[in-house]
Write a protein that holds these residues in place. Structure first.
Motif, PDB file in Angstrom:
ATOM      1  N   ILE A 119       0.864  -1.189   0.000  1.00  0.00           N
ATOM      2  CA  ILE A 119       0.000   0.000   0.000  1.00  0.00           C
ATOM      3  C   ILE A 119       0.899   1.237   0.000  1.00  0.00           C
ATOM      4  O   ILE A 119       0.692   2.185  -0.754  1.00  0.00           O
ATOM      5  CB  ILE A 119      -0.922   0.012   1.248  1.00  0.00           C
ATOM      6  CG1 ILE A 119      -1.920  -1.149   1.201  1.00  0.00           C
ATOM      7  CG2 ILE A 119      -1.668   1.340   1.359  1.00  0.00           C
ATOM      8  CD1 ILE A 119      -2.707  -1.340   2.486  1.00  0.00           C
ATOM      9  N   LEU A 120       1.917   1.183   0.856  1.00  0.00           N
ATOM     10  CA  LEU A 120       2.802   2.336   0.996  1.00  0.00           C
ATOM     11  C   LEU A 120       3.731   2.496  -0.210  1.00  0.00           C
ATOM     12  O   LEU A 120       3.924   3.597  -0.723  1.00  0.00           O
ATOM     13  CB  LEU A 120       3.622   2.156   2.276  1.00  0.00           C
ATOM     14  CG  LEU A 120       4.346   3.377   2.817  1.00  0.00           C
ATOM     15  CD1 LEU A 120       4.428   3.286   4.324  1.00  0.00           C
ATOM     16  CD2 LEU A 120       5.736   3.514   2.262  1.00  0.00           C
ATOM     17  N   GLY A 151       3.356   1.363  -3.244  1.00  0.00           N
ATOM     18  CA  GLY A 151       2.683   1.486  -4.544  1.00  0.00           C
ATOM     19  C   GLY A 151       2.529   0.108  -5.159  1.00  0.00           C
ATOM     20  O   GLY A 151       3.518  -0.636  -5.271  1.00  0.00           O
ATOM     21  N   GLY A 165       8.989   0.472   0.568  1.00  0.00           N
ATOM     22  CA  GLY A 165       7.840   0.329   1.473  1.00  0.00           C
ATOM     23  C   GLY A 165       8.172  -0.646   2.596  1.00  0.00           C
ATOM     24  O   GLY A 165       7.864  -0.395   3.764  1.00  0.00           O
ATOM     25  N   ALA A 224       0.882   3.317   6.798  1.00  0.00           N
ATOM     26  CA  ALA A 224       0.548   3.233   5.375  1.00  0.00           C
ATOM     27  C   ALA A 224      -0.593   4.195   5.037  1.00  0.00           C
ATOM     28  O   ALA A 224      -0.558   4.886   4.011  1.00  0.00           O
ATOM     29  CB  ALA A 224       0.156   1.799   5.029  1.00  0.00           C
ATOM     30  N   LEU A 245      -0.892   7.396   2.474  1.00  0.00           N
ATOM     31  CA  LEU A 245      -1.927   7.459   1.435  1.00  0.00           C
ATOM     32  C   LEU A 245      -2.633   8.809   1.411  1.00  0.00           C
ATOM     33  O   LEU A 245      -3.131   9.241   0.370  1.00  0.00           O
ATOM     34  CB  LEU A 245      -2.960   6.344   1.647  1.00  0.00           C
ATOM     35  CG  LEU A 245      -2.526   4.928   1.274  1.00  0.00           C
ATOM     36  CD1 LEU A 245      -3.700   3.980   1.352  1.00  0.00           C
ATOM     37  CD2 LEU A 245      -1.923   4.879  -0.128  1.00  0.00           C
ATOM     38  N   GLY A 260       0.441   5.566  -3.519  1.00  0.00           N
ATOM     39  CA  GLY A 260       1.628   5.008  -2.871  1.00  0.00           C
ATOM     40  C   GLY A 260       2.850   5.796  -3.274  1.00  0.00           C
ATOM     41  O   GLY A 260       2.788   6.659  -4.165  1.00  0.00           O
TER      42      GLY A 260
END
Lengths: 445, 307
Positions: B242-243, B245, B255, B287, B291, B297
């Motif tokens: 998520i972080l 990308g 990430g 995370a 966002l 991300g």
């Protein structure tokens, strides 16, 4: 028209008679057997522990049927229900089996979560719940929990015994003063259960308790063990289950914490927890329920009457005698003896109801002579339950992994009830108040 | 200071292990635009295959090294077979369907793989022993009291993760297959219309994701032992992707490093004030905070709609 109706009635009567004739023997057969539901987890995160445990339970029942022909001639029937250690599936199993074949004799849920979920239902369904070595610790008070039986020890008695062994190793309880002990626990009701007992013990002996939660299932513990490295406690008490146990031992190795300064609760003390780590786990200690790491005649009987006849539940007969398998045998021995005790009151040679089994559980008196006779003489100490005491015994021993197998490394310990009883009493009183229950007067029973 | 460095370094190493799993998510997403819920189950199945094949092969050949090499090759073949079966039985029938449908299909694949994996290979704990050193090293003992702790197995895992990332980045940027994968991710129909064989591409990407899962399974399995809970490790890798990308291979690594360090530092320094056990949800909070500022991300492709 009338003829047709008469013919129809005759037909129904014949069909009904035939149906009765066909089903009557099976009803009779079902009635002649004592049904024992078996909640198991052979899949999921905790399967490595659940499989030998379930096999031990199954093997003991098979052995009683083969060796003794059941209990006073009443054969034991059983059905497994897979919970995968999930509470929702456990409750579903309970609902499905509680009334089957004349009623499930008792439920050993094999999970603290499932126990909490069914323990309010059990009194309404009149089904006993036996939780050997797990479940709610204050349910040992039978005056408030008439249907719950945390036999042979609870997490509170286990906490006390572990601290007793640590004190012995340190040279006496007075040496605990000012020292630091860490509790690394599964962040769940199961893992939190020992905290009140350990806090009471910390107060009594003057040691500092450092409680470190590990998020379930416990696959990542680096932060926890770095804190242990920093704080340098004397000993680590590990309240783990499943993958959390080997991960903790591996992290202890990775951070240089000595394994012989670690104590696991009995669910973190099975062969499956350490055998793959082998020599790196050497010295790791765990508390055993009674003497479950030892070997007795009951094991030989299982091999002779079950495995020699290709009826064994485990893939290999080597599993017989392992800690988890032996625990399963112990649970079923207590179940069978409760049924036998109930039969002695309510009629020998016929199945007893779950309510009568509850009476049997509450009036167990398994003496040393009886344990010897059953083949558990060196595995267990006598068990005697009563209305007030649903635990029956709190004896335990410490086992240590020698790199290849567990060895019993302590003498027998009995929990210090001056620490445990006030906690049980307070917990039971609180529960009774919350639920609006009036405790039974055990002096009158 | 020594302890902070130890925690920081421990976080970096753990983050790289998360990144190994995160890479699998990224691969499938890049090639199909679908978040693959089955990645954790693939790690479990791949590790189970490796552990069991390695046991059998080592016993048959009498050599751990040869046994492990043979087991690795057999496991690669097994994961390719799994990819082919998934394409034939599931994905082929869902071409041009809504992405949500594909997403739900990956959920179904998770349950099937979890169940079948345990049925075929068993539910016990199995070992993967590839000779990773387990004893810790203590550096700078003259500088910090007790020295600074380093785990050599973590260092090896970090090297493996870095090699995998470099290989995959090259695959995506400079090969025909890589370009085809990106085209498929953009639009199934458009990719098919220019002659890209969708079925084959999906097999390739699921097979590569399977091999990445195998590497992750070997690294994690040799640390933890192989059993069902291994599939839950994937949940720890979710905030990583998520972080970082969902479309970026290097993003999974960066990430992973941020999440790994964030988790460990928060647990050690904030945990004691709130009762501990915060590292899992703290990773998600971290995370989510990222966002707020970069919805795609850190390294994800910006989504631009023309109105």
């Amino acid at each position: 028209m009338q003829n047709r109706i008469a013919q129809g009635i005759r037909g129904l009567a014949v069909a009904g008679t035939m149906a009765f004739a066909l089903t009557a023997p099976s009803i009779a057969a079902a009635q002649a057997e004592q049904f024992i539901p078996l909640l198991v987890y052979r899949t999921g995160s905790f399967a490595p522990l659940g499989i030998p445990w379930a096999n031990g339970k199954l093997d003991y029942l098979k052995m009683v049927n083969e060796r003794d022909g059941g209990v006073n001639g009443v054969k034991l029937s059983y059905e497994e229900c897979e919970t995968a250690y999930n509470t929702d599936r456990g409750v579903e199993c309970y609902e499905r089996l509680k009334a089957k074949n004349g009623g499930g004799s008792l439920f050993d849920t094999q999970s603290t979560g499932i126990t909490y979920a069914v323990m309010d239902k059990a009194p309404l369904d009149k089904v006993p719940v036996m939780t050997m070595g797990y479940g709610r610790s204050d349910s040992a008070d039978g005056s408030v929990f008439p249907w719950s039986f945390p036999m042979l020890g609870t997490y509170w008695t286990a906490s006390d015994i572990i601290v007793q062994d640590i004190a012995k190793k340190m040279g006496g309880a007075d040496k605990l003063k000012g020292k630091k002990l860490a509790l690394v626990y599964h962040d769940s009701p199961y893992g939190k259960e020992p905290i009140p007992a350990l806090q009471a013990l910390a107060q009594k002996y003057g040691f500092e308790l450092m409680a470190l939660p590990v998020v379930a299932p416990g696959v990542e513990q680096k932060a926890t063990w770095l804190q242990i490295r920093k704080e340098r406690p004397e000993y680590v008490i590990l309240w783990a289950a499943g993958i959390m146990t080997p991960t903790a031992i591996r992290e202890a190795q990775a951070t240089g914490f000595p394994r012989d300064k670690m104590y696991g609760i009995w669910w973190a003390g099975s062969e499956s927890d350490v055998k793959d780590i082998g020599a790196a786990a050497k010295g790791y200690n765990a508390i055993a329920i009674q003497g479950s790491a030892d070997r007795g005649k009951a094991h030989d009987d299982i091999l002779k009457h079950v495995y020699d006849k290709d009826q064994g539940s485990a893939n290999s007969r080597d599993e017989v005698g392992t800690v988890a398998h032996t625990r399963g045998m112990m649970i079923q021995m207590l179940t069978v003896e409760a049924i036998r005790t109930a039969q002695e009151k309510y009629g020998k040679g016929k199945p007893v109801t779950p309510e009568q089994v509850r009476w049997g559980l509450e009036n167990l008196d398994i003496t040393q002579a009886r344990l010897d006779e059953l083949g558990f003489g060196n595995l267990m100490r006598p068990v005697k339950t009563s209305c007030a005491d649903h635990m029956g015994s709190s004896w335990a021993r410490i086992i240590t992994w020698n790199g290849q197998k567990y060895e019993t490394t302590s003498d027998w310990y009995e929990a210090d009830m001056s620490v445990v009883n006030p906690l049980v009493k307070a917990g039971a009183e609180k529960y009774a108040k919350e639920k609006g229950l009036t405790p039974r007067d055990c002096s009158k029973e | 200071m020594g302890f902070f460095l130890e925690t920081f370094l421990g976080g970096l190493m753990t983050g790289l292990l998360y990144a190994l799993i995160g890479l699998g998510f990224v691969l499938i997403f890049k090639a199909s635009g679908v978040f693959n819920f089955a990645q954790g189950a693939m790690v479990l199945v791949a590790a189970l295959a490796m552990a069991r094949f390695s046991g059998w092969a080592t016993e048959a050949l009498g050599s751990m090294v040869l046994g492990n090499v043979l087991a690795f090759l057999m496991s690669v073949a097994f994961m390719i077979a799994v990819a082919i079966v998934i394409e034939r039985l599931v994905l082929r029938h869902l071409v041009n369907q809504e992405l949500t449908t594909l997403l739900m299909a990956t959920l179904g694949i998770t349950y099937v793989l979890d169940g079948l994996g345990q049925m075929v290979f068993g539910s016990s704990v199995y070992t993967i022993d590839v000779g990773m050193p387990k004893e810790p090293l203590f550096l700078f003992e003259g500088v910090f009291e007790g020295g600074m702790l380093i785990n050599p197995d973590d260092l090896i895992a970090a090297g493996v993760a870095a090699t995998l990332v470099a290989t995959l980045a090259l695959l995506f940027q400079y090969t025909k297959v890589g370009r085809a994968l990106r085209a498929v991710a953009d639009d199934h129909q458009a990719a098919q219309s220019v002659g890209i064989p969708l079925g084959r591409i999906w097999v390739v990407v699921w097979a590569v994701a399977g091999i990445v899962a195998l590497v992750a399974g070997i690294v994690w399995g040799s640390k933890l032992g192989v059993q069902f809970s291994l599939s839950t490790v994937a949940l720890r890798a979710l905030p990583v992707v998520i972080l970082g990308g969902l479309t970026s291979v290097p993003g999974a690594i960066i990430g992973g490093l941020i999440i790994g360090v964030g988790e460990k530092v928060s647990e050690v320094y904030l945990g004691p004030f709130v009762g501990g056990g915060i590292e899992v949800w703290f990773a998600y909070v971290l995370a989510l905070v990222f966002l707020l500022f970069r919805p795609e991300g850190l390294f994800g492709e910006k989504h631009i709609d023309r109105v």
